[in-house]
Scaffold this motif. Structure first.
Motif, short mmCIF file in Angstrom:
data_model
loop_
_atom_site.label_atom_id
_atom_site.label_comp_id
_atom_site.label_asym_id
_atom_site.label_seq_id
_atom_site.Cartn_x
_atom_site.Cartn_y
_atom_site.Cartn_z
N GLN A 340 0.85 -1.19 0.00
CA GLN A 340 0.00 0.00 0.00
C GLN A 340 0.89 1.25 0.00
O GLN A 340 1.68 1.45 0.91
CB GLN A 340 -0.90 0.02 1.23
N PRO A 341 0.79 2.11 -1.01
CA PRO A 341 1.65 3.30 -1.06
C PRO A 341 1.20 4.36 -0.06
O PRO A 341 0.15 4.25 0.56
CB PRO A 341 1.45 3.80 -2.50
N LEU A 342 2.02 5.38 0.10
CA LEU A 342 1.61 6.52 0.91
C LEU A 342 0.62 7.37 0.11
O LEU A 342 0.67 7.41 -1.11
CB LEU A 342 2.82 7.37 1.29
N ARG A 343 -0.26 8.04 0.82
CA ARG A 343 -1.27 8.87 0.16
C ARG A 343 -1.40 10.20 0.91
O ARG A 343 -0.98 10.34 2.06
CB ARG A 343 -2.64 8.15 0.16
N GLY A 344 -2.04 11.16 0.26
CA GLY A 344 -2.44 12.40 0.90
C GLY A 344 -1.35 13.12 1.65
O GLY A 344 -0.23 13.29 1.17
#
Length: 530
Positions: A340-344
């Motif tokens: 899961q990548p980093l977001r926001g």
């Protein structure tokens, strides 16, 4: 009745085959008959059979376990096909940690052997496991006893303080009613109540709480080493968790004098036998943290060359660099998020921190050359599990800071080492052509590395995932290579990464252009120092 020699030989061979079958793994009859028959060790061509009175599995004496392979080697006797005195190595055994003398062991293929005496100097796994278990239990008991004793002493100290306070109140009342009578002084008792906690109990509790090794580095044992060291990537240096020693009780961390770990500050110490490389890193920290832009690097606390230590292997043989500790690095965070990548906000925080670190390096006329997710840690943040579960990035990552300035070189200089996943194509081509050591470093080197790092953070995986360093270097050299950033979901960030990964280093943005990109200015990142 006359029996031919051939008949006798056939009978003996048949008895040998039945004897072998008794101790070998189950097989079909056809496979047993087809098995070759061993000949006598004397070489006379006769069929070799063990004594018909032999019973039980083969015996291995002078044995030792090969831990990496799980096999047992030694001298065999009573084997159905191998002559006594030969040295053998078994196939991997079941439960290698349970091996003991005078016990029967079974291999994963089903064969059984009896282990006799262990070889001189070799360890008996079962005994080692038992000792380790007993030691762990003893350590747990000691820690529990120390904690209990500490609690009792704290309770007694609190009771003494309460009694002293009560006596002081009574004395004050008596003074008011009888001015001529001097009250007893209770202040010293209250002041020394906390000092009644046993130092021995604190030492035991500190060892178990912080995993202290007992080794110290620095003048007068200033720093306490803890846990197991981590290898600095590709170099001789080792990274230790450490604590400042309490000045009054040197064997415990400062702030633990009352048994409360919440006031103890963790540090990181890099110990290296390469004095010159660590001196260079210390100098680089000084430069980037005293220049026009401070960046977001961990704070350097101390540097000691030829550091004294109570450990002979370290005393005077290594230098020490003491820095602010991080709770985890961005590589570990991505691994825990399982793709899961980093977001926001979390992604913007990490990108801004990396950009500001590069700004500090470049404004000091330096090139980092080793910008990657492993070299950014999160400090003052115990919310690792929450960050792992924060798929939208709403919590942010305000504590991201850069570490490891060992490979930083002045602009126009030559690299001293490189990370394939962080190097640009122009360096990879120079390296493969044999003049990597003469490559002239420019700021554009770091901008490429920055693009690769942001690609990994925004997609959840490295651009060259599961490819070896050699393959990565070769791919970068191919004429058809071009960075494909279509997997980056955010359009503005995708545009920024594409610019950073331009094959022409002259077309990559400088760090000011990077920080002024619309991705930062229109996504609520907040103030940026440029």
């Amino acid at each position: 009745m006359r029996v031919s020699k051939a008949t006798v030989m056939a009978a003996i061979a048949t008895s040998c085959i039945h004897f072998v079958a008794a101790f070998a793994p189950p097989r079909t009859f056809s496979s047993v008959v087809a098995s070759p028959i061993s000949t006598s060790p004397s070489g006379d061509g006769n069929v070799y059979c063990p004594p018909l009175s032999a019973a039980g599995p083969p015996i291995i004496s002078n044995w030792r376990l090969e831990p990496s392979k799980g096999t047992v080697s030694g001298v065999v006797t009573n084997h159905p096909t191998i002559p006594d005195g030969n040295r053998i190595t078994t196939s991997p055994v079941k439960n290698p940690n349970g091996l003991n003398e005078n016990s029967v062991v079974q291999t994963r293929s089903g064969s059984k052997y009896k282990l006799s005496n262990v070889a001189y100097g070799a360890k008996v796994p079962a005994l080692e496991a038992k000792r380790a278990k007993e030691k762990a239990a003893q350590d747990a008991r000691s820690a529990a006893e120390a904690k209990k004793k500490l609690a009792e002493e704290k309770k007694a100290a609190e009771a003494a303080a309460a009694a002293a306070k009560k006596a002081a109140v009574a004395a004050t009342a008596a003074k008011k009613s009888t001015p001529l009578k001097a009250p007893a002084k209770a202040t010293p008792v209250a002041a020394t109540a906390s000092s009644q906690v046993s130092p021995a109990a604190l030492r035991k509790l500190a060892r178990s709480t912080f995993s202290l090794t007992g080794d110290t580095v620095g003048p007068n044992g200033k720093y306490l080493l803890a846990g197991k060291p981590r290898q600095s990537s590709g170099r001789a240096a080792k990274i230790w968790t450490a604590y400042v020693a309490d000045p009054n009780i040197p064997d415990i961390p400062a702030g633990f004098d009352n048994g409360d770990a919440s006031g103890v500050k963790q540090l990181t110490i890099k110990l290296s036998p390469d004095f010159e490389r660590l001196r260079l890193e210390d100098s680089n920290y000084n430069k980037v943290q005293s220049g026009l832009f401070m960046g977001r690097f961990v704070k350097k606390m101390d540097y000691i060359t030829g550091v004294p230590s109570n450990n002979r292997a370290l005393n005077g043989k290594v230098s020490a660099l003491v820095i602010e500790a991080g709770q985890y690095d961005l590589k570990a965070l991505l691994a825990a998020r399982k793709g899961q990548p980093l977001r926001g906000r979390a992604l913007r925080d990490a990108a801004a921190s990396a950009g500001q670190c590069i700004q500090a390096v470049h404004s000091s006329n330096l090139v980092w050359t080793d910008l990657k997710t492993e070299n950014f840690v999160v400090v003052n943040n115990d919310n690792f599990n929450q960050e792992v579960m924060d798929t939208k990035g709403s919590m942010g990552l305000p504590g991201v800071k850069g570490i490891d300035l060992e490979s930083v070189i002045a602009k126009g200089g030559n690299p001293i080492d490189y990370s394939p996943e962080a190097c640009p194509p122009e360096f990879a081509k120079a390296f493969m052509a044999g003049y990597g050591e003469d490559f002239v470093l420019e700021y554009s080197y770091d901008i490429w590395s920055l693009g690769m790092m942001l690609y990994e953070l925004s997609t959840g995986k490295p651009y060259f995932e599961k490819k070896s360093p050699n393959i990565v270097t070769k791919l970068l050299c191919e004429d058809t290579f071009g960075a494909d950033v279509s997997a980056v979901p955010d359009a503005k960030l995708r545009d920024l990464i594409a610019k950073c990964l331009s094959l022409d280093p002259r077309k990559r943005p400088d760090i000011t252009g990077f920080l002024l990109h619309p991705y930062f200015l229109t996504t609520g990142i907040g103030p940026i120092s440029f």
